[in-house]
Design an enzyme around this catalytic site. Structure first.
Site, PDB file in Angstrom:
ATOM      1  N   HIS B  53       0.828  -1.203   0.000  1.00  0.00           N
ATOM      2  CA  HIS B  53       0.000   0.000   0.000  1.00  0.00           C
ATOM      3  C   HIS B  53       0.864   1.256   0.000  1.00  0.00           C
ATOM      4  O   HIS B  53       1.196   1.798   1.056  1.00  0.00           O
ATOM      5  CB  HIS B  53      -0.904  -0.012   1.236  1.00  0.00           C
ATOM      6  CG  HIS B  53      -1.994   1.012   1.194  1.00  0.00           C
ATOM      7  ND1 HIS B  53      -3.168   0.865   1.887  1.00  0.00           N
ATOM      8  CD2 HIS B  53      -2.106   2.195   0.550  1.00  0.00           C
ATOM      9  CE1 HIS B  53      -3.940   1.917   1.664  1.00  0.00           C
ATOM     10  NE2 HIS B  53      -3.311   2.738   0.860  1.00  0.00           N
ATOM     11  N   LEU B  56       2.470   6.318  -5.061  1.00  0.00           N
ATOM     12  CA  LEU B  56       3.668   6.810  -5.749  1.00  0.00           C
ATOM     13  C   LEU B  56       3.352   8.011  -6.639  1.00  0.00           C
ATOM     14  O   LEU B  56       4.248   8.597  -7.231  1.00  0.00           O
ATOM     15  CB  LEU B  56       4.339   5.687  -6.541  1.00  0.00           C
ATOM     16  CG  LEU B  56       4.790   4.483  -5.683  1.00  0.00           C
ATOM     17  CD1 LEU B  56       5.549   3.472  -6.531  1.00  0.00           C
ATOM     18  CD2 LEU B  56       5.645   4.907  -4.488  1.00  0.00           C
ATOM     19  N   ASN B  87      -4.994   5.835  -7.223  1.00  0.00           N
ATOM     20  CA  ASN B  87      -5.696   7.136  -7.156  1.00  0.00           C
ATOM     21  C   ASN B  87      -4.784   8.266  -7.619  1.00  0.00           C
ATOM     22  O   ASN B  87      -4.466   9.186  -6.880  1.00  0.00           O
ATOM     23  CB  ASN B  87      -6.238   7.404  -5.749  1.00  0.00           C
ATOM     24  CG  ASN B  87      -5.147   7.475  -4.696  1.00  0.00           C
ATOM     25  OD1 ASN B  87      -4.105   6.845  -4.835  1.00  0.00           O
ATOM     26  ND2 ASN B  87      -5.378   8.241  -3.649  1.00  0.00           N
ATOM     27  N   ASP B 145      -8.920   2.673  -3.436  1.00  0.00           N
ATOM     28  CA  ASP B 145      -8.341   3.399  -2.302  1.00  0.00           C
ATOM     29  C   ASP B 145      -8.117   4.861  -2.648  1.00  0.00           C
ATOM     30  O   ASP B 145      -7.762   5.215  -3.763  1.00  0.00           O
ATOM     31  CB  ASP B 145      -7.016   2.792  -1.870  1.00  0.00           C
ATOM     32  CG  ASP B 145      -6.421   3.565  -0.690  1.00  0.00           C
ATOM     33  OD1 ASP B 145      -7.170   3.817   0.267  1.00  0.00           O
ATOM     34  OD2 ASP B 145      -5.251   3.949  -0.749  1.00  0.00           O
ATOM     35  N   HIS B 230      -5.443  -0.389   5.838  1.00  0.00           N
ATOM     36  CA  HIS B 230      -5.160   0.524   6.950  1.00  0.00           C
ATOM     37  C   HIS B 230      -6.238   0.548   8.033  1.00  0.00           C
ATOM     38  O   HIS B 230      -6.830   1.577   8.344  1.00  0.00           O
ATOM     39  CB  HIS B 230      -4.883   1.949   6.453  1.00  0.00           C
ATOM     40  CG  HIS B 230      -5.792   2.459   5.369  1.00  0.00           C
ATOM     41  ND1 HIS B 230      -7.153   2.389   5.450  1.00  0.00           N
ATOM     42  CD2 HIS B 230      -5.523   3.064   4.187  1.00  0.00           C
ATOM     43  CE1 HIS B 230      -7.676   2.923   4.365  1.00  0.00           C
ATOM     44  NE2 HIS B 230      -6.711   3.333   3.580  1.00  0.00           N
ATOM     45  N   ASP B 303       0.932   2.646   3.803  1.00  0.00           N
ATOM     46  CA  ASP B 303       0.106   3.709   3.232  1.00  0.00           C
ATOM     47  C   ASP B 303       0.954   4.959   3.015  1.00  0.00           C
ATOM     48  O   ASP B 303       0.518   6.080   3.298  1.00  0.00           O
ATOM     49  CB  ASP B 303      -1.110   4.005   4.129  1.00  0.00           C
ATOM     50  CG  ASP B 303      -2.129   4.911   3.434  1.00  0.00           C
ATOM     51  OD1 ASP B 303      -1.968   5.192   2.236  1.00  0.00           O
ATOM     52  OD2 ASP B 303      -3.089   5.328   4.108  1.00  0.00           O
ATOM     53  N   HIS B 307       2.875  14.157   0.090  1.00  0.00           N
ATOM     54  CA  HIS B 307       2.287  15.416  -0.389  1.00  0.00           C
ATOM     55  C   HIS B 307       3.391  16.462  -0.385  1.00  0.00           C
ATOM     56  O   HIS B 307       4.450  16.244   0.208  1.00  0.00           O
ATOM     57  CB  HIS B 307       1.144  15.866   0.539  1.00  0.00           C
ATOM     58  CG  HIS B 307      -0.019  14.922   0.551  1.00  0.00           C
ATOM     59  ND1 HIS B 307      -0.890  14.795  -0.503  1.00  0.00           N
ATOM     60  CD2 HIS B 307      -0.435  14.030   1.480  1.00  0.00           C
ATOM     61  CE1 HIS B 307      -1.800  13.874  -0.218  1.00  0.00           C
ATOM     62  NE2 HIS B 307      -1.542  13.392   0.976  1.00  0.00           N
TER      63      HIS B 307
HETATM   64 ZN   LIG Z   1      -6.997   4.589   2.036  1.00  0.00          ZN
END
Ligand SMILES: [Zn+2]
Lengths: 314, 421
Positions: B53, B56, B87, B145, B230, B303, B307
Site C-alpha cells: 500500500h 507513488l 488514485n 483506495d 489501513h 500507506d 504530499h
Molecule cells: Zn486509504
C-alpha cells in the site's frame, strides 16, 4: 408426494419444464420431425387446430418469436388473434388480469405469452384458465426456445444422450439459459453455463447435470454444441462488465474458441445476434453454424407443441 | 551478473556468513567469493520487504512523488516490491497506464513495482473498470483506495469478477456518510480542539457491510477475497477477527503510524498528522498491536502517502491526508516493537504475510529463491533526517527521533537497489 406413485397428468400448458417428463418432451421432439415434413410440402397446412382461436399476447416486443408462433398456428389451421401491448390499454395502466379477462371474452382457446416479468405466463394461465405457452417471461423461462435448441442438437448427433452443450454469455438474465439448463439434463445431456462471474448466478450449480465456469475454454472443452447468448448493452451501465470490448475479447464465441470443442461441434444462437460482440462472423456464418437451422426448427417445434397441448391424446 | 555479500548474519542466526546471488537468484550460502563483493557490515539479512500500500503519485501528481523517487525511497526502506495505489491523475483504470508504469519502473533499478488498478472506472464507484484487461496488463490488485466504495452492489460485482480472475480487492473501509466532514478521530481530543470528528463507527460499519457481502457470496459457494486496508479501530478489527473465524476470505493490514501515534498528536493542529483513516486512541493502537501478535491482523503496510510541504502547511480542514515514511517503516517498527513483537515477527509481517495476502509465493532465503534481500543494521542508532529522504516528501512526524534497524543494503532481482553510503 412421489412422482412415481402418482399418475402423471398431461400438462395443458407449457410454462416451464417442471411438470414435464422426459417421455413427453421426447414425444414433442419426435413429432417435430413430422412437422418439418409438413413445412416441405407445397401446401404447408394441416387441419389439426381448425376452429380453435389462439391469441399471441405479447407484452414485450419480439417480432421473430411472434411470427414463428403465428405461422405455426396458422399452418395448423388455427385462427390467430394478435395482441400487442404497445398499442393497447396496457400502456394506459390496465392490469394484466383485466387484459386477459377481456381477451378471454373473445373466446380465446389458448394463449402464447411473452412478458418482461418472470411469472407472467403463470398469471395468464391462472386468470384465463386456458392452455398457455410461455414465449418468454422475464429472465425465467423460454421453453420453446430450449426445445428447438435441443431438437437442433439432436438432429446433428441423433441423440442427446451423453452430449454436452456449453452456453456462454449473460446467464444471469437469460431465460434461454435457464430453460436449457432445465430441459437438456432431462434428455440426458450435460449443460455447462459460462460467463463473467457477475453474470453467472452460483445457485444454478444446484441443478442436476449443470456445471458453471467463468473460463470459456474450459466450458467448450468436450462440448458438442456451443451457444452464444445475446449480450445486452445495458449490462455495461448496470456495472456487470468493464466494457463490451473486454467481454468480446474474453467470452466471444468464435472459431478460435471452437477449436477447443469437440471436432464436430456446432454453434447456436437464440438471436438476434450482436455480431462481433458475443459471436464472431466466422462462427455465425461458418460451417459449424446451425443458427438458421434453429429458426426453421423453431417453427416445427412450435407446431409440435401446439399439437401436443391442444389436440394430442395420451 | 554475480554478487557476493559477505560479513552478515541470516535472520534467526548469529553466525556470520556470505551469500552469492547470480542471475537474479540466490546461488548459495558460504560459497567462494564471486563477482562483485559487498560488505554486509555485520548486519542481518532477510528477504526484501513487500509493501502492499504505497502512493507513488504517478501519473499526474509528480510534484508529490514519482516512480523514481518513490521506488528509490522504498528500496532505501528495505522494500523489494511495492504495490502502488491507483488514485493518481488520471486514475490507473486503463491497461495502457499499467503497462507504461511497469515499463518505466523496470528501467529504474530500485524496488520492483506491482501496480494496483482501480476497481471502478475513474474510481467513481459506479461501473467496473476493465478488470480482465488490467490484470493482463500486469495489475496485481484492484482497489478504489483514496475513495470509499459507497455503492455496495458495484463492490459486490467487483469482488465476484476479481475472484474469477484470482485477484484480491482491497478497500478503504469508511462509511462516507458517517465520516461526514470529520478530519480527525472523533473523541475527547477532537471535542477539545473543536475539530470535526470521524467516528470509529464509520470504519466498523463499513467493515461490517463488506464482510456481509463476502459472507453472502461465500454462502452461494462463491468465495471472494477482500482485503481491508489501513485498519485503525479496535471495533473493526473485532469484526475482521470474527469473519476469519467464520472462514471468510477477509484479510486486513495495519499501518505503523496507527500503532505509534494517536489523536493526541493533533493537539498542535499540525496537518502532518492528518491521515485517513485518522490516528485513533491509545486503546485502539494497543488493540491493533495485539492483533499483530495473535494473527488477526494479516500484515503491515505503510500507506506511504506523500504530499508537498505547502499542501501539508494548510489548516487541518484543508490539508490533504497522508504520511510519507516508507524509508523508516522498518526502523520505526523495530525500535518501538522489537522488544514486544520480536525481529522475526516484524520481518514476517513485512514479507511472508503480505505475500500470503496476495497469494504470492512466500519469500525465502533458500538457494534457488529469487534474490530479493535486505540487510539491516540492527545496532547503530541513527537520527531520522528527512532532508536525506529519497522521497520527495522531506518531512515526517518522526524527524529527529533516534531509531535502529536501518537498512544498509537492498538487493532486488539480484541487483543492488539501495546501498547506504
Ligand atoms: Zn486509504
Amino acid at each position: 408426494m412421489t412422482a412415481t406413485a402418482t399418475k402423471q397428468v398431461r400438462p395443458r400448458h407449457l410454462l416451464d419444464f417442471q411438470d414435464w417428463s422426459p417421455e413427453r418432451l421426447t414425444a414433442i421432439l419426435d413429432n417435430a420431425d413430422t412437422m418439418l415434413q409438413v413445412l416441405d410440402r407445397p401446401v404447408k397446412k394441416v387441419p389439426a387446430l381448425q376452429g380453435l382461436t389462439i391469441c399471441t399476447a405479447f407484452f414485450e416486443n419480439s417480432t421473430r418469436t411472434r411470427t414463428s408462433f403465428e405461422l405455426a398456428a396458422r399452418r395448423m389451421s388455427a385462427d390467430v388473434m394478435t395482441f400487442a401491448a404497445g398499442a393497447s390499454s396496457v400502456s394506459k395502466g390496465e392490469s394484466l388480469r383485466d387484459t386477459i379477462e377481456v381477451l378471454t371474452q373473445y373466446r380465446v382457446d389458448a394463449y402464447i405469452v411473452r412478458h418482461h416479468a418472470s411469472g407472467a405466463a403463470h398469471l395468464v394461465h391462472q386468470y384465463s384458465g386456458k392452455p398457455v405457452i410461455n414465449a418468454g417471461d422475464g429472465r425465467r423461462a423460454h421453453p420453446t426456445q430450449a426445445l428447438l435448441d435441443a431438437y437442433t442438437v439432436r438432429q446433428e448427433f441423433d441423440s442427446l444422450d451423453g452430449k454436452t452443450v456449453a452456453i456462454i454469455g449473460d446467464i444471469r438474465h437469460s431465460r434461454v439459459a435457464r430453460s436449457n439448463a432445465e430441459l437438456l439434463p432431462k434428455l440426458g445431456a450435460k449443460v455447462v453455463l459460462c460467463g463473467p462471474a457477475t453474470l453467472l448466478p452460483a445457485d444454478l450449480a444446484g441443478l442436476p447435470g449443470v456445471t458453471l465456469t467463468t473460463d470459456p475454454v474450459q466450458a467448450v472443452r468436450g462440448a458438442h454444441a456451443v451457444m452464444a447468448l445475446r449480450l445486452q448493452q445495458e449490462r455495461m451501465s448496470g456495472g456487470y462488465l468493464g466494457s463490451l470490448q473486454e467481454y468480446a475479447d474474453t467470452y466471444q464465441v468464435n472459431e478460435a474458441l471452437m477449436q477447443h470443442a469437440e471436432s464436430g461441434a456446432i454453434v447456436l444462437h437464440p438471436g438476434p445476434m450482436n455480431r462481433d460482440v458475443e459471436i464472431s462472423a466466422d462462427a455465425a456464418d461458418g460451417p459449424r453454424s446451425r443458427i438458421l437451422k434453429q429458426v426453421e426448427n423453431g417453427q416445427a417445434i412450435r407446431m409440435s407443441v401446439l399439437y401436443h397441448l391442444l389436440v394430442g391424446r395420451d | 551478473m554475480t554478487i557476493t555479500i559477505t560479513n552478515m548474519k541470516r535472520i534467526g542466526s548469529e553466525e556470520l556468513t556470505s551469500v552469492t546471488v547470480e542471475n537474479g537468484l540466490i546461488k548459495g550460502w558460504n560459497l567462494a567469493e564471486e563477482g562483485e563483493v559487498i560488505d554486509g557490515q555485520g548486519g542481518t539479512v532477510a528477504p526484501a520487504l513487500i509493501e502492499l500500500h504505497a502512493h507513488l503519485r504517478e501519473p499526474g501528481q509528480t510534484q508529490k512523488e514519482d516512480l523514481a523517487s518513490g521506488l528509490a525511497a522504498a528500496a532505501a526502506g528495505g522494500y523489494g516490491t511495492v504495490v502502488c495505489m491507483p488514485n493518481t491523475s488520471p486514475v490507473i483504470d486503463d491497461p495502457a497506464i499499467v503497462r507504461s508504469l511497469l515499463e518505466k519502473a523496470g528501467t529504474l533499478g530500485f524496488a520492483r513495482l506491482k501496480p494496483a488498478a482501480a476497481l471502478t472506472r475513474g474510481q467513481q464507484g459506479e461501473a467496473l473498470a476493465e478488470l480482465t484487461y488490467l490484470k493482463q496488463a500486469g495489475a496485481v490488485m484492484f482497489t478504489d483506495d483514496g475513495r470509499t466504495n459507497e455503492n455496495a452492489r458495484v463492490l459486490r460485482l467487483g469482488l465476484e469478477t476479481a475472484a474469477s480472475l484470482g485477484m484480491v480487492v482491497s478497500v478503504h473501509a469508511e462509511d462516507a456518510s458517517l465520516r461526514a466532514d470529520g478530519v480527525m478521530n472523533e473523541g475527547a481530543v477532537s471535542e477539545a480542539l473543536g475539530v470535526p470528528g470521524n467516528p470509529a463507527a464509520a470504519e466498523a460499519a463499513r467493515v461490517a457491510r463488506d464482510i456481509e457481502i463476502v459472507a453472502g457470496l461465500a454462502a452461494q459457494g462463491r468465495p471472494v477475497r477482500l482485503h481491508v486496508q489501513h485498519l485503525s479501530t479496535a471495533r473493526a478489527l473485532d469484526l475482521v477477527r470474527d469473519a476469519k473465524k467464520r472462514g471468510l476470505g477477509v484479510s486486513c493490514e495495519v499501518c505503523p503510524h496507527h500503532l505509534t501515534l494517536t489523536d493526541e498528536a493533533l493537539r498542535g493542529f499540525d496537518a502532518i498528522y492528518k491521515v485517513a483513516p485518522p490516528l485513533r486512541t491509545q486503546a485502539d493502537a494497543d488493540f491493533l498491536l495485539e492483533g499483530l501478535r495473535d494473527g488477526s491482523v494479516d500484515c503491515l503496510a505503510t500507506d506511504h502517502a506523500p504530499h508537498t510541504r505547502a499542501e501539508k502547511e494548510r489548516d487541518l480542514l484543508d490539508a490533504p491526508s497522508g504520511i510519507a515514511y516508507i524509508e523508516l517503516a522498518f526502523p520505526l517498527m523495530y525500535t518501538r516493537f522489537g522488544g514486544t513483537l520480536g525481529l522475526e515477527k516484524i520481518v514476517e509481517l513485512l514479507t511472508a504475510a503480505p505475500a500470503r495476502v496476495m497469494g504470492w509465493p512466500e519469500p525465502t532465503l533458500e538457494a534457488g529463491a529469487p534474490a530479493d534481500l535486505v540487510v539491516f543494521d540492527l545496532k547503530t542508532e541513527r537520527e531520522v533526517r528527512p532532508a536525506e529522504f529519497k522521497s520527495k516528501a522531506k518531512f515526517t512526524p518522526w524527524a529527529g527521533e533516534t531509531l535502529t534497524g536501518w537498512p544498509v543494503l537492498t538487493v532486488v532481482d539480484g541487483k543492488v537497489a539501495y546501498r547506504r553510503d
